[in-house]
Design a protein around this motif. Structure first.
Motif, short mmCIF file in Angstrom:
data_model
loop_
_atom_site.label_atom_id
_atom_site.label_comp_id
_atom_site.label_asym_id
_atom_site.label_seq_id
_atom_site.Cartn_x
_atom_site.Cartn_y
_atom_site.Cartn_z
N ARG A 25 65.22 33.58 26.51
CA ARG A 25 65.87 34.89 26.68
C ARG A 25 67.35 34.78 27.06
O ARG A 25 67.83 35.49 27.92
CB ARG A 25 65.12 35.74 27.70
N GLU A 26 68.06 33.89 26.37
CA GLU A 26 69.48 33.74 26.65
C GLU A 26 70.36 33.94 25.42
O GLU A 26 71.56 34.18 25.56
CB GLU A 26 69.75 32.35 27.24
N THR A 27 69.80 33.81 24.21
CA THR A 27 70.65 33.86 23.03
C THR A 27 70.11 34.68 21.86
O THR A 27 70.90 35.07 21.00
CB THR A 27 70.94 32.44 22.51
N ALA A 29 67.85 37.99 20.27
CA ALA A 29 67.29 39.30 20.56
C ALA A 29 65.93 39.48 19.88
O ALA A 29 65.65 40.51 19.27
CB ALA A 29 68.27 40.39 20.12
N VAL A 119 74.74 37.47 21.73
CA VAL A 119 74.77 37.67 23.17
C VAL A 119 76.12 37.19 23.70
O VAL A 119 76.54 36.07 23.44
CB VAL A 119 73.60 36.92 23.85
N GLU A 120 76.83 38.08 24.41
CA GLU A 120 78.21 37.78 24.78
C GLU A 120 78.35 36.55 25.69
O GLU A 120 79.41 35.93 25.71
CB GLU A 120 78.89 38.99 25.41
N ASN A 122 76.58 33.82 25.23
CA ASN A 122 76.15 32.68 24.43
C ASN A 122 77.33 31.73 24.21
O ASN A 122 78.37 32.15 23.71
CB ASN A 122 75.61 33.18 23.07
N THR A 138 81.34 45.48 20.89
CA THR A 138 80.30 45.00 21.79
C THR A 138 79.47 46.17 22.26
O THR A 138 80.01 47.19 22.70
CB THR A 138 80.92 44.27 23.01
N TYR A 143 71.41 43.66 26.20
CA TYR A 143 70.52 42.49 26.19
C TYR A 143 70.15 42.14 27.62
O TYR A 143 71.02 41.99 28.48
CB TYR A 143 71.25 41.32 25.53
N HIS A 145 69.39 39.49 29.73
CA HIS A 145 69.51 38.03 29.82
C HIS A 145 68.66 37.52 30.98
O HIS A 145 68.61 38.13 32.05
CB HIS A 145 70.98 37.68 30.04
N LEU A 153 76.05 42.76 23.59
CA LEU A 153 75.79 42.12 22.31
C LEU A 153 77.00 42.34 21.42
O LEU A 153 77.40 43.48 21.16
CB LEU A 153 74.55 42.71 21.63
#
Length: 160
Positions: A25-27, A29, A119-120, A122, A138, A143, A145, A153
């Motif tokens: 759940r870091e990069t 969706a 994901v901003e 990432n 954006t 998201y 995270h 995003l």
């Protein structure tokens, strides 16, 4: 490193890192509880050209897909997804795979590429901007995270 189109038998070698990356759940969706069958459909479904990167031992260490982002008169805008096995990060694999996929998309007649949900936080945002992508906008707090809570995003674009 060898980058090639994926074969049907490559999915079992993609799935372990696909699942690990999405579950973190870091990069991505996508639902962290996506089943293997649903994941395979998401990654290798109709209309997608899928690539893998193999290291010197023949292990699949990364994968990417390219597909049309839109249909009809806008079908020349590509979309892509990229994953590098976290155990093989920081070795330039993502950059090499990205360059390969961008060239292949252009050769296939796409005029540009759009990422709909980057994901901003990432680290790949730096890779994409270094390869000529710009952030068009954006979506704030879109998201959830795993470590940072709500983050934005990015929608990113690059002409081919």
């Amino acid at each position: 490193m060898l980058i090639r189109e994926a074969a049907a038998g490559d999915w079992p070698r993609i799935w372990p890192f696909w699942h690990r990356i999405v579950a973190a759940r870091e990069t991505y969706a996508w639902d962290p509880d996506t089943s293997e069958e649903a994941a395979r459909a998401l990654w290798t479904g109709p209309g997608k050209r899928v690539y893998v990167a193999e290291d010197d031992t023949g292990a699949v260490v990364a994968s990417a897909y390219v597909t049309a982002n839109y249909g009809g008169p806008a079908a020349r805008v590509a979309n892509a997804g990229f994953m590098v096995d976290p155990d093989h990060g920081g070795r330039g694999i993502g950059r090499a795979l990205a360059k390969h996929v961008l060239a292949a998309a252009k050769a296939d007649g796409y005029r540009s590429m759009v990422f709909n949900a980057v994901v901003e936080t990432n680290p790949a945002v730096g890779l994409w901007t270094s390869l000529g992508f710009t952030v068009l906008g954006t979506v704030p707090d879109a998201y959830e995270h795993a470590r940072h809570g709500p983050v934005g995003l990015h929608i990113m674009y690059r002409a081919l």
